[in-house]
Design an enzyme around this catalytic site. Structure first.
Site, PDB file in Angstrom:
ATOM      1  N   TRP A  74       8.681   0.639   2.986  1.00 34.62           N
ATOM      2  CA  TRP A  74       7.389   0.484   3.659  1.00 34.62           C
ATOM      3  C   TRP A  74       7.524  -0.822   4.429  1.00 34.62           C
ATOM      4  O   TRP A  74       7.553  -1.904   3.843  1.00 34.62           O
ATOM      5  CB  TRP A  74       6.253   0.422   2.630  1.00 34.62           C
ATOM      6  CG  TRP A  74       4.905   0.370   3.291  1.00 34.62           C
ATOM      7  CD1 TRP A  74       4.218   1.425   3.797  1.00 34.62           C
ATOM      8  CD2 TRP A  74       4.086  -0.795   3.495  1.00 34.62           C
ATOM      9  NE1 TRP A  74       3.025   0.988   4.319  1.00 34.62           N
ATOM     10  CE2 TRP A  74       2.917  -0.368   4.154  1.00 34.62           C
ATOM     11  CE3 TRP A  74       4.233  -2.150   3.208  1.00 34.62           C
ATOM     12  CZ2 TRP A  74       1.901  -1.239   4.520  1.00 34.62           C
ATOM     13  CZ3 TRP A  74       3.227  -3.020   3.572  1.00 34.62           C
ATOM     14  CH2 TRP A  74       2.066  -2.568   4.217  1.00 34.62           C
ATOM     15  N   GLU A 485      -8.309   6.847   6.398  1.00 35.08           N
ATOM     16  CA  GLU A 485      -6.942   6.900   5.893  1.00 35.08           C
ATOM     17  C   GLU A 485      -6.192   8.139   6.343  1.00 35.08           C
ATOM     18  O   GLU A 485      -5.020   8.062   6.694  1.00 35.08           O
ATOM     19  CB  GLU A 485      -6.948   6.922   4.349  1.00 35.08           C
ATOM     20  CG  GLU A 485      -7.198   5.606   3.688  1.00 35.08           C
ATOM     21  CD  GLU A 485      -7.186   5.742   2.169  1.00 35.08           C
ATOM     22  OE1 GLU A 485      -6.420   5.021   1.520  1.00 35.08           O
ATOM     23  OE2 GLU A 485      -7.950   6.563   1.620  1.00 35.08           O
TER      24      GLU A 485
HETATM   25  N1  HGA Z   1      10.170  -6.981   3.733  1.00 37.48           N
HETATM   26  C1  HGA Z   1      11.072  -5.855   3.584  1.00 37.48           C
HETATM   27  C2  HGA Z   1      10.693  -5.032   2.377  1.00 37.48           C
HETATM   28  C3  HGA Z   1       9.355  -4.406   2.573  1.00 37.48           C
HETATM   29  C4  HGA Z   1       8.638  -4.063   1.317  1.00 37.48           C
HETATM   30  O1  HGA Z   1       8.921  -4.427   0.198  1.00 37.48           O
HETATM   31  N2  HGA Z   1       7.556  -3.305   1.495  1.00 37.48           N
HETATM   32  O2  HGA Z   1       6.777  -2.966   0.431  1.00 37.48           O
HETATM   33  C5  HGA Z   1      11.114  -5.012   4.843  1.00 37.48           C
HETATM   34  O3  HGA Z   1      10.225  -5.081   5.682  1.00 37.48           O
HETATM   35  O4  HGA Z   1      12.063  -4.251   4.968  1.00 37.48           O
END
Ligand code: HGA
Length: 605
Positions: A74, A485
């Site tokens: 994410w 959403e």
């Molecule tokens: N910061 C990292 C991991 C993202 C994350 O843990 N999201 O929940 C990235 O953007 O890839």
């Protein structure tokens, strides 16, 4: 969010990693990837489509390996494109997956550029990979420990290095990570669920822990570098494929599962007994003089609803705060206040941080309302109440919300009884109403065809207003959130009395106004608000209790709810709003279970 899996075994672990990712997709689905150690170092496959696409890639590419890591993303830093998908490599020697946010990544990136490292992604994660690589001198465990000392922010990581073919190193600070113990094989994951089928023995790593998985064991040190003995827990995580059955989406299935989820959540006892919240609950409840509820999103709205119950039935002052606000503002702690944290997953980063913040301010009494018994929140609170919603897969929460409401109503009634505000007759009445709730919900679910007819209209709109009053104002908020959403229609909710103080200016025939109209003490006031909208040519869509005498008319569409359900009415009134959002989203053709930009479990700030 983001999901991590790691494995060291004596068999090809690619299918374990891919299956783990499938089960962790609830944590994010912007991209996914897997890396295994081969003779010439790590080899990876990444996809910005879903895990099924990654699976095809690894099959076609004949991926095979006994040591590997995998990730479902994410995105927080950098767009959801392949270059930003994890695993992230450093010099083709080291591969790393990360859940969290590194706050000082810009400073570290400059420092690492100075040492000759080239950055090929926009992620904050890439600094961790290069940092570990830059301090690696033959011992990955030592290198990870040295590197993480320079990180500010939150992380759970899993790392492998080409020179240590049977090793995966993990570390956590602020994001969840569990170790799964097998026979001659060991695993890492963001959630025990990912490893269902591989093991039932887990260690929940603590903040600051660093672990090293090898074929024959797991070594853990705490944040100070001391060898740590962590409790091994037996967790029979159910990882079987959850069937859709006759439903089109999990969200629809979960809406229809609410009668069962509520039946399973209502306590069996014939009275409101504090022991349902934990052994010491009676003592704790006797000591408290107020409640402070901390939560985010839908759970925050269940907290807002509970405030009405707690103050009206139990007569106990209650404050409800958005966790991400509370954790950063200066507040006045009251050690006699019970801090209640609410979260479906029990891993919501902001709520966990708010809980810790409250504890650091001297709040000693804490209670979690949560759907996952093994979660960090349940482990970190003095008392807990587990909702039994079962696995919720749709990103937009439905059955988790209504079961939270049941839990919070039980809390209000229990406190009311202890504080001498509940007569035997009232207690019997509330218990009877609770037990009848699943049947009442079934009659609300039977309204689906009428709601489908409305959703066609809604799907052509770009904005909507939701109105409610009193206990049902938080339900209007939740209805608007559901619509936003999954259908991407801009929706806002107001307490109906606020209409004339601003939002009435927005009312035209292009702005449907959804109104929650139970037959309660505020009905006459609400009817006046309805007239205010009609007088301006607004289109009203009203969910009215059968005995409200609000009837269909020009610009006034009415769906009749069952008879008024007293204080428990919010639990019924939210259901048609869930269905309205669901069918509107279907009519617009959105990805209902995995709406854009969201994830189920929000484990980053
Ligand atoms: N910061 C990292 C991991 C993202 C994350 O843990 N999201 O929940 C990235 O953007 O890839």
């Amino acid at each position: 969010m983001c999901g991590i899996v790691g494995a060291v075994a004596q068999r090809n672990i690619v299918s374990v990693l891919i299956e783990g990712l499938r089960r962790l997709e609830y944590r994010g689905y912007d991209s996914c990837g897997v890396a295994v150690l081969g003779e010439n170092g790590p080899r990876r496959a990444r996809s910005v489509a879903r895990v099924a696409d990654l699976d095809e890639q690894v099959h076609e590419g004949h991926f095979d390996g006994i040591t590997g890591i995998a990730h479902t993303r994410w995105a927080t830093h950098g767009a959801p494109v392949t270059d930003n998908a994890h695993p992230i490599f450093s010099k083709d020697a080291l591969a790393l997956v990360h859940n969290g946010i590194i706050e000082n990544y810009e400073t570290l990136r400059e420092m690492l550029r100075g040492k000759g490292y080239e950055f090929v992604s926009q992620t904050d994660t890439e600094v961790i990979a290069h940092l570990i690589h830059s301090v690696y001198r033959g011992d990955l465990f030592a290198a990870v420990r040295e590197a993480i000392a320079q990180l500010h922010g939150a992380y759970a990581i899993a790392v492998l290095h080409k020179d240590q073919p049977h090793t995966v190193v993990g570390a956590r600070q602020g994001s969840p990570l569990v170790v799964g113990l097998g026979n001659g094989e060991n695993f890492l994951a963001s959630d025990a669920l990912a490893l269902a089928g591989s093991t039932e023995r887990f260690i929940f790593l603590e903040e600051g822990d660093v672990c090293e998985l090898s074929l024959d064991g797991v070594r853990i040190v705490d944040r100070d570098g001391n060898e740590a003995q962590r409790e091994v827990r037996q967790v029979a995580a159910y990882g079987g494929a959850v069937e859709l059955g006759p439903y089109r989406h999990f969200m629809q299935k979960e809406i229809f599962e609410q009668p069962r989820a509520i039946t399973d959540t209502i306590p069996q006892a014939d009275s409101f007994d504090p022991s349902i919240f934990g052994e010491d609950a009676g003592k704790v409840f006797a000591e408290i003089d107020s409640l402070l509820i901390l939560a985010c999103g839908t759970s925050y709205y269940s907290g807002l609803t509970a405030k009405y119950w707690l103050e009206s039935i139990a007569k106990i002052p209650t404050q409800v705060e958005i966790a991400s606000e509370y954790r950063y503002r200066e507040s006045v702690p009251n050690p006699k206040s019970l801090v209640v944290v609410i979260s479906q997953s029990g891993e919501t980063a902001d709520t966990l941080a708010a809980l810790k913040h409250a504890q650091s301010l001297g709040h000693k009494h804490t209670l979690a309302v949560c759907n996952v018994g093994t979660s960090a929140m349940v482990r970190q609170t003095e008392l807990s109440f587990l909702t039994h919603a079962g696995r919720e897969i749709g990103v937009a929460s439905t059955k988790a919300f209504t079961t939270q409401l049941v839990a919070l109503f039980v809390l209000a009634a229990t406190l009311a009884k202890l504080r001498g505000h509940l007569s035997d007759e009232q207690e019997a009445g509330y218990l009877k109403q609770l037990r009848h709730l699943p049947a009442a919900l079934n009659s609300v679910l039977a309204l689906e065809p009428q709601i489908i007819a409305w959703s066609e209209e809604f799907s052509r709109k770009e904005h909507a207003l939701f109105l409610g009053r009193g206990l049902h104002y938080p339900i209007a908020l939740e209805g608007a959130l559901k619509l936003k959403e999954i259908s991407y229609i801009h929706a806002e909710a107001y307490p109906a009395g606020e209409l004339k103080h601003g939002p009435l200016a927005l009312v035209t025939e292009a702005m449907p106004v959804v109104t929650v109209a139970p037959n309660d003490a505020l009905l006459e006031k609400l009817k006046s608000n309805i007239q205010e909208v009609r007088a301006r040519g607004g289109e009203l869509y009203v969910f009215a209790d059968a005995d409200t005498k609000i009837v269909n008319d020009e610009g006034l569409h009415v769906i009749r709810m069952p008879e008024h359900y007293g204080l428990l009415s919010p639990i019924l009134h939210v259901v048609p709003l869930q269905l309205l959002a669901y069918h509107t989203a279907c009519a617009r053709g959105t990805d209902v279970d995995k709406p854009r930009n969201l994830a189920k479990s929000v484990t980053v700030e």
